[in-house]
Motif scaffolding. Structure first.
Motif, PDB file in Angstrom:
ATOM      1  N   VAL A  32      -5.665  -6.995  -3.078  1.00 18.46           N
ATOM      2  CA  VAL A  32      -4.499  -6.083  -3.135  1.00 18.46           C
ATOM      3  C   VAL A  32      -3.108  -6.845  -2.312  1.00 18.46           C
ATOM      4  N   ASP A  33      -3.616  -7.677  -1.442  1.00 19.10           N
ATOM      5  CA  ASP A  33      -2.631  -8.625  -0.765  1.00 19.10           C
ATOM      6  C   ASP A  33      -2.298  -9.916  -1.555  1.00 19.10           C
ATOM      7  N   LEU A  34      -3.038 -10.236  -2.709  1.00 21.29           N
ATOM      8  CA  LEU A  34      -2.881 -11.342  -3.647  1.00 21.29           C
ATOM      9  C   LEU A  34      -1.800 -11.003  -4.553  1.00 21.29           C
ATOM     10  N   ILE A  35      -1.518  -9.761  -4.899  1.00 18.96           N
ATOM     11  CA  ILE A  35      -0.812  -9.330  -6.155  1.00 18.96           C
ATOM     12  C   ILE A  35       0.574  -9.785  -5.613  1.00 18.96           C
ATOM     13  N   ALA A  55      -5.945   2.959   4.288  1.00 23.70           N
ATOM     14  CA  ALA A  55      -5.451   3.975   5.152  1.00 23.70           C
ATOM     15  C   ALA A  55      -4.860   3.138   6.373  1.00 23.70           C
ATOM     16  N   GLY A  56      -3.860   3.178   6.836  1.00 29.16           N
ATOM     17  CA  GLY A  56      -3.207   2.486   8.006  1.00 29.16           C
ATOM     18  C   GLY A  56      -3.001   0.937   7.775  1.00 29.16           C
ATOM     19  N   THR A  57      -2.935   0.500   6.510  1.00 28.70           N
ATOM     20  CA  THR A  57      -2.569  -0.921   6.111  1.00 28.70           C
ATOM     21  C   THR A  57      -1.148  -0.732   5.319  1.00 28.70           C
ATOM     22  N   PRO A  58      -0.562  -1.795   5.243  1.00 28.53           N
ATOM     23  CA  PRO A  58       0.823  -1.819   4.265  1.00 28.53           C
ATOM     24  C   PRO A  58       0.252  -1.654   2.896  1.00 28.53           C
ATOM     25  N   TYR A  59      -0.756  -1.400   2.527  1.00 35.73           N
ATOM     26  CA  TYR A  59      -1.321  -1.231   1.072  1.00 35.73           C
ATOM     27  C   TYR A  59      -1.640  -0.019   0.736  1.00 35.73           C
TER      28      TYR A  59
END
Length: 338
Positions: A96-99, A220-224
């Motif tokens: 999710v943080d590599l998109i 939950a609680g993350t930027p994603y």
């Protein structure tokens, strides 16, 4: 500033659909099923292209960087109008943080369709990009005929709406690939009805957001998975929907408390809960887990919708404006893509 989700244009005959595995790939008896599903889409006039990230010999179809790059490429390609995985998996959270969200922000929205572990990707595509995403059948389930009352995900992706779906009243199951890799009719194994917690009726509206509890709960609680921030950009409330796959009730309870603490329900008008076969804990049932976390919010809850790992499937569009009515014999949800 309020914002309206961006909806992909409706699918048309001849449009290209991309198939890639952001999580688990395909191997063994499943290969014949996926080949049949690809042919099924082609026979309905779609130009289907299959990506390189499809290997099913390991936990994931390829390294995270490769899976994220292929997904980004397909979503940004103006010639691809829909992307669907073969099914879910276990660890889509690793990409999710590599998109490349910056690349996608400059592209026209593309339909991203699926459920289970793909929920982990659907959520940030909606909350970070503002694209509507479609929580519906994965590719492996796409050929199954839709019971009365429900719509196929292709109906939503190719139509203008509004889309009205009603409680199907049935519980079904899959045919094992070894039994029939070309199955198109669900096994009916029971009956079920939507039910409002505590009885009574319900008539609420809001923007849909949700997915599989044990995958999106980790966001939950993350930027994603910042549903609270996304909801605050909307001109109106939300309707949250959640379903559990296999975690026992204690873990369901933990995930839901994390979502509550992260503000997921702050602007919600209702919580829709999917039917589940996930196990109870000796001291806590699945419904009790939901009530432990959400009951204190005085939030209406509707049980046993067809929105997850107990088929058939009621497709929901993250970002759609939905009206949910449960009143006597009326049990329906209407989605407007606007």
């Amino acid at each position: 500033m309020s914002s309206t989700p961006r909806f992909p244009r409706p699918l048309r005959p001849g449009d290209r659909i991309g198939v890639t595995s952001p999580s688990a790939g395909v191997a063994g008896a499943a290969t014949q099923r996926i080949e049949f599903c690809v042919d099924w889409l082609r026979q309905r006039g779609y130009d289907v292209v299959v990506g390189e990230c499809m290997d099913g010999t390991g936990l994931t179809s390829a390294p995270a960087e490769q899976r994220a790059a292929e997904l980004t490429r397909m979503l940004a390609d103006p010639d691809i109008h829909c992307v669907v995985p073969p099914w879910g998996g276990e660890t889509a959270i690793d990409l999710v943080d590599l998109i490349d969200y910056d690349a996608l922000a400059g592209a026209e929205p593309t339909w991203l369709v699926g459920y289970s572990d793909l929920s982990t990707v659907l959520l940030p595509i909606t909350t970070r990009l503002g694209w509507a995403t479609l929580h519906g059948d994965n590719l492996a389930d796409t050929p199954y005929a839709v019971p009365d009352g429900l719509l196929h995900w292709l109906d939503l992706a190719s139509g203008d709406g509004p889309f009205v779906q009603r409680d199907s009243g049935v519980v079904t199951d899959w045919w094992r690939f070894e039994e029939d890799p070309r199955a198109t009719e669900w096994k009916q194994v029971g009956t079920s009805r939507w039910e409002v917690e505590g009885g009574g009726s319900l008539d609420v509206s809001g923007r849909l957001i949700g997915g599989c509890t044990e995958t999106i709960g980790h966001l939950a609680g993350t930027p994603y998975g910042d549903v609270r921030a996304w909801a605050e950009t909307l001109d109106g409330p939300t309707v949250v929907y959640l379903e559990s796959c296999e975690e026992d009730a204690v873990n369901t309870c933990r995930f839901l408390h994390a979502m509550r603490l992260a503000g997921w329900f702050d602007r919600a008008e209702a919580l829709l809960v999917g039917s589940t076969r996930a196990p109870d804990h000796p001291d806590l049932k699945q419904r009790e887990a939901v009530l432990d976390a959400v009951g204190r919010l005085d939030l209406p809850i509707v049980w046993d919708l067809e929105i997850g790992h107990v088929p058939p499937h009621l497709p929901l569009v993250n970002g759609a404006l939905a009206r949910v009515v449960v009143d006597g014999d009326v049990r329906e949800i209407t989605q407007t893509l606007a």
